[in-house]
Design a protein around this motif. Structure first.
Motif, short mmCIF file in Angstrom:
data_model
loop_
_atom_site.label_atom_id
_atom_site.label_comp_id
_atom_site.label_asym_id
_atom_site.label_seq_id
_atom_site.Cartn_x
_atom_site.Cartn_y
_atom_site.Cartn_z
N PHE A 86 0.83 -1.21 0.00
CA PHE A 86 0.00 0.00 0.00
C PHE A 86 0.87 1.26 0.00
N PHE A 87 1.99 1.21 0.72
CA PHE A 87 2.83 2.41 0.78
C PHE A 87 3.51 2.66 -0.56
N ALA A 101 4.75 11.28 6.32
CA ALA A 101 4.12 12.04 7.39
C ALA A 101 2.77 11.43 7.78
N ILE A 102 1.97 11.04 6.80
CA ILE A 102 0.68 10.41 7.11
C ILE A 102 0.92 9.07 7.80
N PHE A 103 1.93 8.33 7.34
CA PHE A 103 2.23 7.03 7.97
C PHE A 103 2.56 7.18 9.45
N PHE A 104 3.10 8.33 9.84
CA PHE A 104 3.54 8.49 11.22
C PHE A 104 2.39 8.65 12.21
N VAL A 105 1.15 8.43 11.78
CA VAL A 105 0.08 8.25 12.76
C VAL A 105 0.17 6.84 13.36
N ALA A 159 -0.15 2.40 7.97
CA ALA A 159 0.03 2.66 9.40
C ALA A 159 -0.73 1.65 10.25
N LEU A 160 -1.96 1.32 9.84
CA LEU A 160 -2.78 0.37 10.60
C LEU A 160 -2.16 -1.02 10.58
N THR A 161 -1.83 -1.51 9.39
CA THR A 161 -1.27 -2.87 9.30
C THR A 161 0.11 -2.94 9.97
N PHE A 162 0.90 -1.86 9.87
CA PHE A 162 2.22 -1.87 10.49
C PHE A 162 2.10 -1.85 12.01
N ALA A 163 1.05 -1.23 12.55
CA ALA A 163 0.84 -1.24 13.99
C ALA A 163 0.58 -2.66 14.49
N PHE A 164 -0.27 -3.41 13.75
CA PHE A 164 -0.49 -4.81 14.11
C PHE A 164 0.81 -5.61 13.97
N TYR A 165 1.59 -5.31 12.93
CA TYR A 165 2.89 -5.95 12.72
C TYR A 165 3.80 -5.72 13.92
#
Length: 303
Positions: A86-87, A101-105, A159-165
Motif C-alpha cells: 500500500f505504501f 508524514a501520514i504514515f507516522f500516525v 500505518a494500521l497494518t504496520f501497527a499490528f505488525y
C-alpha cells in the motif's frame, strides 16, 4: 563495549535507519508503475532472506520453528506485505514526505491498540495527543485527496497494518535474535508472495502481474533490496543496543530526509498545510514519548 558506547552506537544506527529508509522509498517511486507493486515488494524480501538467513546460520541463531511460531511468522509477513504494498502504491501518486508524514500516525494507532489488545493504561493526555496527531494527518490528506483521490488514504492503511505488525513483533522479538526474526519473516513473505506472482502472471492485473524489468529497473530493484535489508538490520541492532524510549524520537528524522530526497530527486516540496500537519504529528508524537519517559521515572508508590 561500555554501556555509553553501546547507547551511542544505537543512536547512530537509528540515524542511519532514518536516512536510509526514505532512500528505499525513493527507489520504489523511481520505478513507478513500470513494474507490478507485488514484484517490487517480493524483490525486497528476496534480498532480506538471501542476506539475513546465511548470517543467522553462520552465527548459529537459526532454529526449527514449531507450528505456532510458523503461523506467527506468516501473519507477520502478511501484515508487512500489505503495509509495504500500500505504501509503495501511494508513492506512485504522492510526494515521499507527505506519504511518510501520514504514515507516522502509526505510533498513535499502536498506542490505542496497546490499550485495546494488550491492556496497557492510557491517560487522557495521550488520547488528546492521538487526536491531534490524527488531525495533523487529515491536514495532509485533505489537499492530497483532491489531487490524487483515495491514494492519499493508502499510507493510513500502511500505518494500521504496520501497527499490528509491531504488536506481533513485540511478542516474538524476545524469543529469537532480531536477525533470525527478520530472516524468517522474509522467507514467510516469499512463501506468500511468489505463488501470487506466478498465479497472476499474464493476467493483466497490474498490482500482481510481473513484468520483466529493464536494466534501469534491475539496478533500482537491487538498490531497493539492499537498502531495505540494511536499514532493518540497523533498526534491529539499534533497539538491541539502546533503550527504545531513547531512540524512538530519532525516527522522525525520516520526514526530514524524505523531504530532502523528494525535493532534489522529484522536485516535490510540502506546502504550508502539509508542514502544519507534519508539525502536529511530530509534536504529538514527541509529547507521547516524553510523557512515557516521565511516567517511567516516577517512583512507584509504597504499598
Amino acid at each position: 563495549m561500555a554501556q555509553s558506547s553501546r547507547t551511542s552506537l544505537g543512536i547512530l544506527l537509528m540515524v542511519g535507519f532514518a536516512v536510509l529508509a526514505p532512500a528505499m522509498d525513493a527507489c520504489a517511486k523511481l520505478i513507478g508503475d513500470g513494474l507490478a507493486v507485488g514484484q517490487i515488494v517480493t524483490t525486497r524480501f528476496i534480498f532480506q532472506s538471501a542476506i539475513l538467513i546465511p548470517i543467522a546460520a553462520f552465527y548459529g541463531w537459526l532454529h526449527w520453528p514449531n507450528g505456532r511460531e510458523t503461523a506467527l511468522h506468516l501473519a507477520r509477513a502478511s501484515l508487512i506485505i500489505i503495509a509495504t504494498s500500500f505504501f509503495f502504491t501511494a508513492l506512485r501518486y504522492m510526494p515521499i514526505a507527505d506519504a511518510i508524514a501520514i504514515f507516522f500516525v502509526e505510533p498513535f494507532i499502536l498506542t490505542l491498540l496497546g490499550s485495546l489488545l494488550l491492556g496497557e493504561q492510557i491517560g487522557p493526555r495521550r488520547y488528546v495527543a492521538c487526536v491531534i496527531g490524527f488531525a495533523g494527518a487529515l491536514l495532509i490528506i485533505q489537499p492530497s485527496f483532491r489531487e490524487v483521490g483515495f491514494a492519499a488514504c493508502l499510507p493510513l492503511v500502511t500505518a494500521l497494518t504496520f501497527a499490528f505488525y509491531m504488536i506481533l513483533t513485540r511478542q516474538m522479538a524476545t524469543r529469537m535474535h532480531p536477525i533470525t526474526l527478520q530472516g524468517y519473516t522474509g522467507i514467510a513473505a516469499l512463501a506468500i508472495a511468489l505463488p501470487l506472482l506466478f498465479a497472476f502472471e499474464g493476467s493483466g492485473f497490474g498490482p500482481l502481474d510481473p513484468i520483466w524489468p529493464d536494466q534501469r529497473q534491475v539496478i533500482l530493484l537491487v538498490i531497493l533490496g539492499l537498502i531495505a535489508t540494511l536499514s532493518h538490520v540497523f533498526i534491529s541492532f539499534a533497539l538491541s543496543l539502546a533503550p527504545a524510549s531513547l531512540i524512538a524520537p530519532i525516527q522522525y528524522l525520516e520526514i526530514v530526509s524524505a523531504t530532502i530526497l523528494g525535493y532534489y530527486i522529484f522536485n516535490d516540496l510540502p506546502d504550508a498545510m502539509t508542514f502544519l500537519g507534519i508539525f502536529l504529528i511530530v509534536g504529538s508524537g514527541l509529547f507521547v514519548f516524553f510523557r512515557e519517559r516521565h511516567l517511567e521515572r516516577r517512583p512507584t508508590p509504597a504499598p
